[in-house]
Motif scaffolding. Structure first.
Motif, PDB file in Angstrom:
ATOM      1  N   LEU A  30       0.811  -1.220   0.000  1.00 56.84           N
ATOM      2  CA  LEU A  30       0.000   0.000   0.000  1.00 56.84           C
ATOM      3  C   LEU A  30       0.842   1.266   0.000  1.00 56.84           C
ATOM      4  O   LEU A  30       0.400   2.306  -0.499  1.00 56.84           O
ATOM      5  N   THR A  31       2.032   1.218   0.575  1.00 58.77           N
ATOM      6  CA  THR A  31       2.889   2.411   0.604  1.00 58.77           C
ATOM      7  C   THR A  31       3.824   2.490  -0.599  1.00 58.77           C
ATOM      8  O   THR A  31       4.600   3.445  -0.724  1.00 58.77           O
ATOM      9  N   HIS A  32       3.734   1.498  -1.503  1.00 53.90           N
ATOM     10  CA  HIS A  32       4.584   1.499  -2.694  1.00 53.90           C
ATOM     11  C   HIS A  32       3.990   2.431  -3.750  1.00 53.90           C
ATOM     12  O   HIS A  32       2.777   2.494  -3.932  1.00 53.90           O
ATOM     13  N   SER A  33       4.840   3.158  -4.438  1.00 53.56           N
ATOM     14  CA  SER A  33       4.377   4.094  -5.467  1.00 53.56           C
ATOM     15  C   SER A  33       3.859   3.351  -6.687  1.00 53.56           C
ATOM     16  O   SER A  33       4.488   2.400  -7.167  1.00 53.56           O
ATOM     17  N   ARG A  38      -1.430   9.689 -12.387  1.00 50.60           N
ATOM     18  CA  ARG A  38      -1.807  11.035 -12.802  1.00 50.60           C
ATOM     19  C   ARG A  38      -3.165  11.382 -12.200  1.00 50.60           C
ATOM     20  O   ARG A  38      -3.978  10.509 -11.912  1.00 50.60           O
ATOM     21  N   LYS A  39      -3.379  12.679 -12.026  1.00 54.38           N
ATOM     22  CA  LYS A  39      -4.603  13.182 -11.432  1.00 54.38           C
ATOM     23  C   LYS A  39      -5.411  13.905 -12.489  1.00 54.38           C
ATOM     24  O   LYS A  39      -4.870  14.709 -13.243  1.00 54.38           O
ATOM     25  N   THR A  40      -6.711  13.611 -12.544  1.00 55.61           N
ATOM     26  CA  THR A  40      -7.592  14.262 -13.510  1.00 55.61           C
ATOM     27  C   THR A  40      -8.491  15.256 -12.782  1.00 55.61           C
ATOM     28  O   THR A  40      -9.155  14.908 -11.805  1.00 55.61           O
ATOM     29  N   THR A  41      -8.502  16.495 -13.277  1.00 57.59           N
ATOM     30  CA  THR A  41      -9.320  17.552 -12.685  1.00 57.59           C
ATOM     31  C   THR A  41     -10.272  18.100 -13.737  1.00 57.59           C
ATOM     32  O   THR A  41      -9.836  18.494 -14.827  1.00 57.59           O
ATOM     33  N   GLU A  42     -11.560  18.107 -13.419  1.00 55.65           N
ATOM     34  CA  GLU A  42     -12.546  18.693 -14.339  1.00 55.65           C
ATOM     35  C   GLU A  42     -12.547  20.209 -14.178  1.00 55.65           C
ATOM     36  O   GLU A  42     -12.779  20.721 -13.092  1.00 55.65           O
ATOM     37  N   GLY A 190      -2.028   2.849  -1.447  1.00 54.25           N
ATOM     38  CA  GLY A 190      -2.882   3.205  -0.318  1.00 54.25           C
ATOM     39  C   GLY A 190      -3.721   4.430  -0.603  1.00 54.25           C
ATOM     40  O   GLY A 190      -4.846   4.554  -0.114  1.00 54.25           O
ATOM     41  N   GLU A 191      -3.170   5.366  -1.406  1.00 51.99           N
ATOM     42  CA  GLU A 191      -3.927   6.546  -1.783  1.00 51.99           C
ATOM     43  C   GLU A 191      -4.938   6.240  -2.877  1.00 51.99           C
ATOM     44  O   GLU A 191      -6.000   6.858  -2.951  1.00 51.99           O
ATOM     45  N   ILE A 192      -4.582   5.281  -3.734  1.00 52.96           N
ATOM     46  CA  ILE A 192      -5.497   4.903  -4.814  1.00 52.96           C
ATOM     47  C   ILE A 192      -6.714   4.180  -4.253  1.00 52.96           C
ATOM     48  O   ILE A 192      -7.859   4.454  -4.643  1.00 52.96           O
ATOM     49  N   SER A 196      -7.714   2.240   2.657  1.00 52.64           N
ATOM     50  CA  SER A 196      -7.126   0.907   2.815  1.00 52.64           C
ATOM     51  C   SER A 196      -6.124   0.858   3.969  1.00 52.64           C
ATOM     52  O   SER A 196      -6.053  -0.140   4.692  1.00 52.64           O
ATOM     53  N   VAL A 197      -5.352   1.930   4.178  1.00 50.45           N
ATOM     54  CA  VAL A 197      -4.369   1.949   5.271  1.00 50.45           C
ATOM     55  C   VAL A 197      -5.056   1.950   6.637  1.00 50.45           C
ATOM     56  O   VAL A 197      -4.754   1.095   7.479  1.00 50.45           O
ATOM     57  N   PRO A 198      -5.988   2.900   6.903  1.00 51.43           N
ATOM     58  CA  PRO A 198      -6.636   2.849   8.227  1.00 51.43           C
ATOM     59  C   PRO A 198      -7.441   1.575   8.451  1.00 51.43           C
ATOM     60  O   PRO A 198      -7.469   1.048   9.566  1.00 51.43           O
TER      61      PRO A 198
END
Length: 739
Positions: A30-33, A38-42, A190-192, A196-198
């Motif tokens: 979970l902590t692996h990159s 990429r981030k998509t912003t409308e 974990g961010e995706i 999942s981490v907590p």
């Protein structure tokens, strides 16, 4: 024994070590990159709720010429289209080119796959460079989708300036188009995978506790926390408070920050409220210098708005939203006082989609529902009592007057009361019981007092306005087939609104004759259920009786008089009462069932998540509220119009009539002399007319000589620099109204 205990602890430690190893492995993942994150912003323009469109007609291209203002990578375009028929088999061809006419991407979209009124993604990867031109072309074939018009200032969040051409002709407005901006980011798994981490940490702690102490001890330790007892004792109150906060946040977010809900009726209420604050009483054109009597609608709702304006110092529109919040709070309070610990169940009616929509608009229906609810509850209390008290009749009369002073149609409650009076009169004739006589006398006296006050109000309107309800209500010509179809659609909408959903597409596509059969099945089922479970004099019976009579009387009146067609605004007050009655009839079947606890938790969680969503999406940020953007536009439009003006052939936004209550609209007929115009508009100091309108009037040669001379004089004064064209100077020709 010691050996057995030792082995037991060795087993526990082994299991815990295994759990720790698994946890470490999970956390390592979970902590692996993640690669290529990429981030998509409308990035979307602000869309007005006004029905203004840029048409994309068959084989007539709509081109958006873009000048990019910042370097940006996109993964596609966002478009919002309306007027798309589900039966359409046409397509929309979308092409994006750079300034050298190289195609960056193109898509052909079947229009029946595009949801009208919602943002739709046109996929396509491109890197746009600052200060470079690009062109997006939209070409429809056998369909005619419409873009929404977007003002230039509403494009402030987008990375480009736009000029739109429709079939080669430059458009005054931009179109409802945005982009999906993509930026490279370094994300962990974990961010995706949210939470999942907590969740992993909680699972590890729970597992260790279960291994060390066993399930029974852990459950016993958790039971020390009095959550169940707290909600058993205060859950009803907590739920009602949460509904109130959720409703207030929704009203502020949807009807102030993200949109403005003003109809022509709303503008009249707001204009009168502003005049009340300025001390003009019933004269809603008082600030404009006229004595137009406020009679189209009763006075109580604008009076409420004016009261909030005086207390809070807010603008009229925001004050109307605060009134809606207060009404929701009062309705919940009434439900709590009458239904006690089960009030939360009845409060679910406040989440009805029709009711929620009413709270967004500046309409009198929400306070009307409050008084209608009070009337029905006090009425039920009276008919269920052997010897009703005088104060109950007093409260009933006050609630009845409140119904009338929020909506003229509220007088219908005394028609229904008349049915009960006849019933109790007959019962007294047969049985000679004192309680029946008391009810007849009490209800008759209350109806007469309230009726006299209501008729007195209408008589005052007749004297001051010429019409008892402000305008002539005589019948205009209706297409009764369309009117009946609207009625059928409205009834289906009311049923779906109860469950806070839109009419399902497969039902909406039914022909109207089948919709009638569907409604008949639903109504027959409800009638059989009510007949089996309800008594006429019970609270539920009273609620349903007043609701059904509302429907019947309103529908009958609409077929013989002029007003808007059938839609949710008219029917929601009755639906609210009927829903309360039906909930009361269903309650004995579900009381203390597990499903009620599940429903409580689901709605509770729904509201908490909704509130969290509004906070996270900045939906409560009033700094950039749509209302402020709209008033900025009004400021620009009104900047040339002096105080106490009449605008001839006005094309001003009708929603702004309360924003400048010193301004009225008017017209000039060709035969009017300037003296006649001054006499007609004697309350105004200035006459304003668009310069292009004034030029057309002069060029026609039809207008009376003195009026034409004033127009010519005003046009000459509006052109400050004779070397410029007229449209480059003042937008309005202004005439001082001095005979």
């Amino acid at each position: 024994m010691k050996e057995k205990t030792k082995n037991k602890w060795i087993k526990k430690v082994t299991i815990i070590l295994g759990m720790l190893l698994v946890f470490c492995a999970v956390m390592l993942v979970l902590t692996h990159s993640a690669k290529n994150g990429r981030k998509t912003t409308e990035r979307l323009p602000e869309i007005s709720d006004s029905p203004l469109y840029v048409e994309c007609m068959p084989n007539e291209p709509v081109e958006a010429s873009l000048i990019v203002t910042e370097d940006i990578s996109i993964s596609g375009l966002q478009i919002l289209l309306v007027n798309i028929s589900p039966e359409s088999r046409g397509s929309l061809h979308v092409t994006m080119r750079d300034d050298a006419q190289n195609i960056l991407f193109e898509q052909t979209l079947p229009v029946n796959t595009i949801v009208p009124g919602e943002w739709f993604t046109v996929s396509g990867e491109a890197v746009l460079e600052s200060k470079t031109g690009y062109t997006v072309t939209f070409l429809a074939d056998d369909s005619a989708p419409y873009f929404m018009q977007v003002a230039e200032e509403d494009y402030k969040n987008l990375p480009f300036a736009e000029t739109v051409y429709v079939n080669g002709v430059e458009s005054e407005y931009n179109i409802s188009m945005g982009v999906n901006e993509v930026t490279p980011v370094e994300l962990t798994f974990g961010e995706i995978f949210y939470y999942s981490v907590p969740f992993s940490v909680i699972a590890l702690i729970a597992g260790i506790l279960l291994v060390l102490f066993g399930k029974e001890k852990v459950v016993k330790a958790l039971s020390v926390i009095p959550i169940k007892e707290f909600f058993k004792k205060y859950g009803n109150e907590v739920f009602l408070i949460l509904i109130f906060i959720f409703s207030c946040m929704g009203i502020y977010s949807d009807a102030y920050v993200k949109g403005v809900y003003i109809t022509s009726d709303s503008a009249g209420y707001l204009r009168e409220a502003v005049n009340l604050v300025k001390g003009n009483g019933f004269f809603y054109d008082g600030m404009a210098g006229y004595t137009g009597w406020f009679a189209n609608w009763p006075i109580l709702y604008p009076l409420s708005i004016a009261g909030v304006m005086l207390v809070t110092g807010t603008n009229a529109y925001l004050a109307s939203k605060i009134v809606a919040m207060l009404m929701v709070g009062l309705i919940l309070t009434v439900l709590y006082l009458f239904y006690k610990k089960e009030a939360w169940i009845y409060a679910l009616c406040v989440l009805n989609l029709g009711f929620v929509t009413l709270t967004h608009y500046t309409w009198s229906e929400v306070p009307f529902i409050l008084f209608l609810l009070l009337f029905a509850l006090f009425f039920a209390k009276i008919v269920q009592s052997d010897m009703p008290r005088i104060r109950d009749f007093v409260f009933l009369g006050i609630a009845g007057v409140g119904c009338f002073l929020t909506r003229y149609f509220g007088i219908y409650i005394w028609m229904v009361t008349g049915l009960y009076i006849l019933y109790y009169a007959w019962e007294y004739y047969k049985k000679r019981q004192k309680q029946q006589f008391v009810k007849v006398i009490g209800l008759t006296a209350t109806a007469m007092v309230s009726g006299i006050l209501s008729l007195g109000y209408l008589f005052m309107n007749k004297i001051m306005n010429g019409h008892a309800s402000g305008v002539s209500r005589t019948l205009w010509w209706d297409d009764y087939e369309i009117l009946t179809n609207d009625l059928i659609q409205s009834l289906l909408t009311e049923i779906c609104n109860i469950f806070s959903v839109q009419i399902p597409d497969f039902i909406d596509s039914y022909p109207y004759n089948l919709k009638v059969l569907l409604l008949a099945l639903i109504f027959v089922g409800l009638i059989l259920f009510v007949k089996k479970t309800a008594k006429w004099e019970s609270t539920e019976g009273v609620m349903i009786t007043f609701g059904v009579c509302y429907y019947v009387i309103f529908i009958a009146i609409r077929y013989v008089s002029s007003m808007d067609t059938f839609y949710f605004r008219f029917f929601e007050p009755a639906s609210f009462l009927i829903c309360l009655g039906l909930l009361g009839l269903l309650l004995p079947y579900v009381r203390k069932k597990t499903g009620m606890a599940v429903l409580y938790v689901m709605v509770f969680a729904f509201m908490l998540l909704g509130m969290a969503s509004m906070v996270q999406n900045d939906a409560l940020d009033g700094k950039n509220a749509y209302y402020h953007s709209l008033t900025e536009q009004w400021d620009k439009v009104y900047q040339e119009i002096p105080e106490k003006s009449v605008v001839i052939f006005s094309d001003l936004d009708f929603r702004s009539s309360y924003y400048r209550p010193d301004v009225i609209g008017g017209e000039i007929r060709p035969e009017y002399s300037f003296e006649e115009v001054c006499r007609i508009y004697q309350g105004s100091d200035y006459l304003c007319i668009k310069t292009d309108f004034a030029m057309a009037m002069l060029e026609s040669g039809e207008y009376e000589e003195s009026m034409a001379a004033k127009l010519k004089e005003a046009l000459e004064a509006s052109v400050q620099d004779t070397s410029k064209k007229l449209q480059d100077n003042a937008e309005y020709a202004i005439i001082r109204l001095v005979p």
